[in-house]
Design a protein around this motif. Structure first.
Motif, PDB file in Angstrom:
ATOM      1  N   ILE A  75     -15.003  15.157  34.582  1.00  0.00           N
ATOM      2  CA  ILE A  75     -15.654  16.194  35.384  1.00  0.00           C
ATOM      3  C   ILE A  75     -17.163  15.966  35.345  1.00  0.00           C
ATOM      4  N   LYS A  76     -17.776  16.036  36.518  1.00  0.00           N
ATOM      5  CA  LYS A  76     -19.179  15.660  36.702  1.00  0.00           C
ATOM      6  C   LYS A  76     -20.147  16.364  35.754  1.00  0.00           C
ATOM      7  N   THR A  77     -19.930  17.627  35.455  1.00  0.00           N
ATOM      8  CA  THR A  77     -20.896  18.372  34.646  1.00  0.00           C
ATOM      9  C   THR A  77     -20.681  18.209  33.142  1.00  0.00           C
ATOM     10  N   ARG A  79     -21.105  16.400  29.882  1.00  0.00           N
ATOM     11  CA  ARG A  79     -22.040  15.381  29.377  1.00  0.00           C
ATOM     12  C   ARG A  79     -21.456  14.584  28.228  1.00  0.00           C
ATOM     13  N   TYR A 116     -17.468  23.546  35.777  1.00  0.00           N
ATOM     14  CA  TYR A 116     -16.323  22.926  35.092  1.00  0.00           C
ATOM     15  C   TYR A 116     -15.080  23.818  35.186  1.00  0.00           C
ATOM     16  N   ASP A 119     -13.506  23.406  38.542  1.00  0.00           N
ATOM     17  CA  ASP A 119     -13.300  22.031  38.998  1.00  0.00           C
ATOM     18  C   ASP A 119     -11.791  21.763  39.127  1.00  0.00           C
TER      19      ASP A 119
END
Length: 144
Positions: A75-77, A79, A116, A119
């Protein structure tokens, strides 16, 4: 130990664990006034989730849950991600080890964690894996 103290301890432990894990990979800025080190590379929000399996003896269920959690790292967010099981550390009153699987996700901010939650990969994870657990406890920790 009361629940509030235990929650504070677990949340603090999560923050210390991720700080230690990421400190070696991040550059530390010169010490600020008062001797404190500043590290802007550390995540600002930690999302620590503890899962109790419906069938704790099932290695297949544990493996399926762990595999599902690991997919959340895409998921992009997100880290950073850490997936684990209880460590065989000393048994003490302050150590909570009754859970079966844990995930620790790092986000830049609350907005990243909110994104998130909705998502499609997270929604799919909940749909596919929620039948595996009997209990979930979440600690969201924002850097002070």
């Amino acid at each position: 130990m009361n629940h509030k103290s235990r929650r504070q301890f677990i949340a603090g432990s999560a923050l210390l664990g991720i700080s230690a894990a990421t400190a070696t990979a991040a550059e530390t800025a010169p010490a600020a006034a008062g001797g404190e080190k500043k590290n802007d590379a550390l995540p600002k929000l930690l999302h620590h989730v503890f899962f109790w399996l419906k069938n704790p003896e099932s290695e297949e269920d544990r493996a399926k849950l762990i595999a599902g959690i690991k997919k959340l790292g895409a998921i992009k967010t997100v880290r950073a991600i850490h997936v684990g099981v209880p460590a065989s550390t000393e048994k003490r009153d302050v150590v909570e080890s009754s859970y079966h699987v844990s995930e620790l996700l790092c986000f830049d901010d609350v907005e990243g964690q909110n994104a998130y939650q909705v998502d499609p990969l997270h929604v799919k994870f909940v749909e596919e894996c929620s039948g595996l657990w009997s209990k979930v406890v979440v600690y969201d920790v924002l850097a002070a």
